[in-house]
Design a protein around this motif. Structure first.
Motif, mmCIF file in Angstrom:
data_model
loop_
_atom_site.group_PDB
_atom_site.id
_atom_site.type_symbol
_atom_site.label_atom_id
_atom_site.label_comp_id
_atom_site.label_asym_id
_atom_site.label_seq_id
_atom_site.Cartn_x
_atom_site.Cartn_y
_atom_site.Cartn_z
ATOM 1 N N HIS A 267 0.839 -1.192 0.000
ATOM 2 C CA HIS A 267 0.000 0.000 0.000
ATOM 3 C C HIS A 267 0.879 1.250 0.000
ATOM 4 N N ILE A 268 0.275 2.357 -0.435
ATOM 5 C CA ILE A 268 0.992 3.636 -0.502
ATOM 6 C C ILE A 268 0.682 4.374 0.789
ATOM 7 N N ASP A 269 1.473 4.089 1.809
ATOM 8 C CA ASP A 269 1.217 4.609 3.152
ATOM 9 C C ASP A 269 1.415 6.124 3.227
ATOM 10 N N THR A 270 2.344 6.654 2.435
ATOM 11 C CA THR A 270 2.576 8.097 2.362
ATOM 12 C C THR A 270 1.866 8.646 1.129
ATOM 13 N N PRO A 271 0.875 9.512 1.262
ATOM 14 C CA PRO A 271 0.148 9.997 0.080
ATOM 15 C C PRO A 271 1.078 10.687 -0.911
ATOM 16 N N LEU A 272 0.785 10.541 -2.175
ATOM 17 C CA LEU A 272 1.499 11.296 -3.196
ATOM 18 C C LEU A 272 1.209 12.785 -3.017
ATOM 19 N N PRO A 273 2.135 13.660 -3.438
ATOM 20 C CA PRO A 273 1.863 15.099 -3.346
ATOM 21 C C PRO A 273 0.738 15.541 -4.276
ATOM 22 N N ALA A 274 0.514 14.784 -5.348
ATOM 23 C CA ALA A 274 -0.556 15.078 -6.300
ATOM 24 C C ALA A 274 -0.834 13.797 -7.077
ATOM 25 N N LEU A 275 -1.990 13.743 -7.690
ATOM 26 C CA LEU A 275 -2.334 12.591 -8.528
ATOM 27 C C LEU A 275 -2.125 12.899 -10.005
ATOM 28 N N HIS A 276 -1.324 13.915 -10.274
ATOM 29 C CA HIS A 276 -1.021 14.253 -11.662
ATOM 30 C C HIS A 276 0.345 14.924 -11.735
ATOM 31 N N LYS A 277 0.891 14.955 -12.930
ATOM 32 C CA LYS A 277 2.084 15.745 -13.228
ATOM 33 C C LYS A 277 2.066 16.035 -14.709
ATOM 34 N N GLY A 278 2.077 17.330 -15.054
ATOM 35 C CA GLY A 278 1.965 17.692 -16.461
ATOM 36 C C GLY A 278 0.668 17.175 -17.044
ATOM 37 N N ARG A 279 0.779 16.366 -18.091
ATOM 38 C CA ARG A 279 -0.394 15.774 -18.734
ATOM 39 C C ARG A 279 -0.624 14.326 -18.299
ATOM 40 N N VAL A 280 -0.042 13.948 -17.183
ATOM 41 C CA VAL A 280 -0.148 12.575 -16.689
ATOM 42 C C VAL A 280 -1.037 12.547 -15.453
ATOM 43 N N ALA A 281 -1.999 11.626 -15.437
ATOM 44 C CA ALA A 281 -2.843 11.382 -14.260
ATOM 45 C C ALA A 281 -2.590 9.967 -13.768
ATOM 46 N N LEU A 282 -2.561 9.801 -12.449
ATOM 47 C CA LEU A 282 -2.437 8.474 -11.862
ATOM 48 C C LEU A 282 -3.778 8.075 -11.255
ATOM 49 N N LEU A 283 -4.109 6.791 -11.366
ATOM 50 C CA LEU A 283 -5.353 6.330 -10.751
ATOM 51 C C LEU A 283 -5.190 4.923 -10.213
ATOM 52 N N GLY A 284 -6.145 4.527 -9.365
ATOM 53 C CA GLY A 284 -6.141 3.179 -8.817
ATOM 54 C C GLY A 284 -4.926 2.916 -7.950
ATOM 55 N N ASP A 285 -4.462 1.672 -7.956
ATOM 56 C CA ASP A 285 -3.349 1.287 -7.099
ATOM 57 C C ASP A 285 -2.074 2.061 -7.396
ATOM 58 N N ALA A 286 -1.889 2.501 -8.623
ATOM 59 C CA ALA A 286 -0.700 3.291 -8.936
ATOM 60 C C ALA A 286 -0.697 4.607 -8.186
ATOM 61 N N ALA A 287 -1.882 5.101 -7.831
ATOM 62 C CA ALA A 287 -2.009 6.387 -7.152
ATOM 63 C C ALA A 287 -2.168 6.248 -5.650
ATOM 64 N N HIS A 288 -2.886 5.203 -5.214
ATOM 65 C CA HIS A 288 -3.236 5.112 -3.780
ATOM 66 C C HIS A 288 -3.526 3.665 -3.394
ATOM 67 N N ALA A 289 -2.607 2.776 -3.672
ATOM 68 C CA ALA A 289 -2.810 1.368 -3.305
ATOM 69 C C ALA A 289 -3.153 1.264 -1.827
ATOM 70 N N MET A 290 -4.135 0.420 -1.514
ATOM 71 C CA MET A 290 -4.581 0.259 -0.129
ATOM 72 C C MET A 290 -4.742 -1.223 0.177
ATOM 73 N N THR A 291 -4.743 -1.555 1.450
ATOM 74 C CA THR A 291 -5.001 -2.930 1.844
ATOM 75 C C THR A 291 -6.443 -3.287 1.484
ATOM 76 N N PRO A 292 -6.754 -4.581 1.367
ATOM 77 C CA PRO A 292 -8.092 -4.962 0.890
ATOM 78 C C PRO A 292 -9.182 -4.903 1.946
ATOM 79 N N ASN A 293 -8.899 -4.439 3.135
ATOM 80 C CA ASN A 293 -9.818 -4.604 4.265
ATOM 81 C C ASN A 293 -11.122 -3.840 4.131
ATOM 82 N N LEU A 294 -11.124 -2.723 3.434
ATOM 83 C CA LEU A 294 -12.364 -1.969 3.220
ATOM 84 C C LEU A 294 -13.068 -2.344 1.918
ATOM 85 N N VAL A 295 -12.480 -3.259 1.155
ATOM 86 C CA VAL A 295 -13.028 -3.693 -0.135
ATOM 87 C C VAL A 295 -13.214 -2.489 -1.058
ATOM 88 N N GLN A 296 -12.201 -1.609 -1.090
ATOM 89 C CA GLN A 296 -12.342 -0.373 -1.848
ATOM 90 C C GLN A 296 -11.286 -0.197 -2.948
#
Length: 390
Positions: A267-296
């Motif tokens: 999991h990404i325990d330390t949040p990214l400073p942003a979910l984008h850079k330039g023309r790039v957007a990050l989503l899903g586990d690449a942006a905010h991987a989490m443990t499966p416990n909340l099923v989210q």
């Protein structure tokens, strides 16, 4: 005027949902998937109401429901089988507007692919570098089969993303959560009345969820070092389930050895400073991987895709500014869910007898006072609504 072009890195659920959301907004889409053939893992996937609402915004929710079995928000037992907390499907529908849908990962992928042009998915295509571009310059995506120019790049290549570290050099990246997860789809016992839900023990959990047809989805976790493996994962799992309530061990015994998969949880325990850079957007586990416990995990990737398409629906020239709006809309919510899921993982994976007794007692209090306390805990997650106009 030429269609704006998006390149999506990764052909998992998040990447395919982003492709569908952008395709519906008039974008030309190229999905780069490193696997030589498209072969999603044959595991189960639970989608709570917020994920279903996001799919409804893409006119895919009803098809997903048709392929799913329904479950409730929370049914939890002790290792010996005694119930700690139990809710019903109708209660879940009444309070959250929908049940939890459980289906095969491959079935959800098929629903998304069926709605996309056949030319979108490019397998055996590994992205080696991304130049994010800016307001004046498009992004450049280098792959092992050539170079692509893109008005938008969507990074959806998972928790161990190879692109994310190049965009955020000082970020620590994903960290091991301390446990691994075994998963399998097994035949439904013909003469055993299954009760679905999750069981909590010392140092791990095990769960059985319904699927449509004559199979069920089973999983179990254990505190082990990262990168480990057993010569026979099925036998290892059966050994670990030996003193848990029936029919957990029996269900895993019914699995084909090759059907039992093992996946370390990052999991990404330390949040990214942003979910984008330039023309790039990050989503899903690449942006905010989490443990499966909340099923989210899957739900948040699907939410990301819908919100991203909403915010960039306009002039391509101002896309970097639009991506800042995407970060503003998603970073706070996803960061909070990563932390909440990690806290729950710490509780359920704890191997201290004292802590596990306190944990089960607290959950039992919730069970007796449910659904009020349970609804209060889950409502900020499940009450999410897609942006207006999607």
């Amino acid at each position: 005027m030429a269609e704006p072009h998006a390149v999506i890195v990764g052909g998992g659920i998040g990447g395919l949902t982003a492709a569908l959301a952008l395709d519906r907004r008039g974008w030309a889409v190229t999905v780069c998937e490193r696997a030589p053939v498209f072969d999603p893992p044959d595991v189960g996937l639970a989608l709570p109401p917020n994920g279903l609402r996001a799919l409804d915004a893409l006119s895919a929710g009803d098809d997903v429901r048709k392929r799913s079995a329904v479950h409730d928000v929370a049914s939890i037992r002790r290792k010996d089988g005694r119930w700690i907390l139990r809710t019903g499907v109708e209660e879940t529908r009444r309070r959250f507007g929908d049940a939890v849908c459980v289906l095969r990962n491959v079935d959800l992928a098929d629903v998304l692919l069926e709605r996309l042009p056949g030319s979108v998915l490019h397998t055996a295509t590994t992205v080696t570098n991304v130049e994010p571009g800016d307001t004046r310059r498009p992004a450049r995506v280098l792959t092992d089969v050539g170079e692509l120019s893109a008005d938008l790049v969507v990074v959806a290549d998972g928790a161990r993303s190879t692109v994310r570290p190049e965009l955020f050099l000082e970020h620590p990246g994903a960290v091991y959560a301390g446990f691994t997860c075994w998963r399998a789809i097994v035949p439904r016992p013909p003469d055993y009345p299954l009760e679905y839900g999750e069981s909590w023990g010392k140092g791990g959990v095990a769960g059985v969820l319904p699927l449509s047809g004559d199979e069920v989805y089973c999983y179990a976790t254990g505190n082990v070092p990262a990168g480990g493996s057993a010569q026979d994962e099925r036998s290892e799992l059966i050994r670990r389930m030996d003193d848990w309530h029936p029919p957990l061990a029996e269900l895993f015994e019914a699995a084909r050895p090759e059907a039992v998969t093992r996946m370390d949880v990052w999991h990404i325990d330390t949040p990214l400073p942003a979910l984008h850079k330039g023309r790039v957007a990050l989503l899903g586990d690449a942006a905010h991987a989490m443990t499966p416990n909340l099923v989210q995990g899957a739900c948040q990737a699907i939410e990301d895709a819908v919100v991203l398409a909403h915010h960039i629906d306009g002039s391509v020239a101002y896309l970097p500014t639009a991506l800042r709006s995407y970060t503003d809309a998603r970073l706070s919510r996803t960061s909070a869910l990563v932390q909440r899921s990690a806290q729950l993982a710490e509780a359920v994976q704890n191997d201290s007898p004292v802590v596990t007794t306190l944990r089960d007692t607290a959950a039992g209090v919730v069970g007796r006072l449910a659904p009020t306390l349970l609804a209060r805990y889950t409502r900020p997650i499940d009450d999410w609504q897609p942006p207006a106009g999607m």
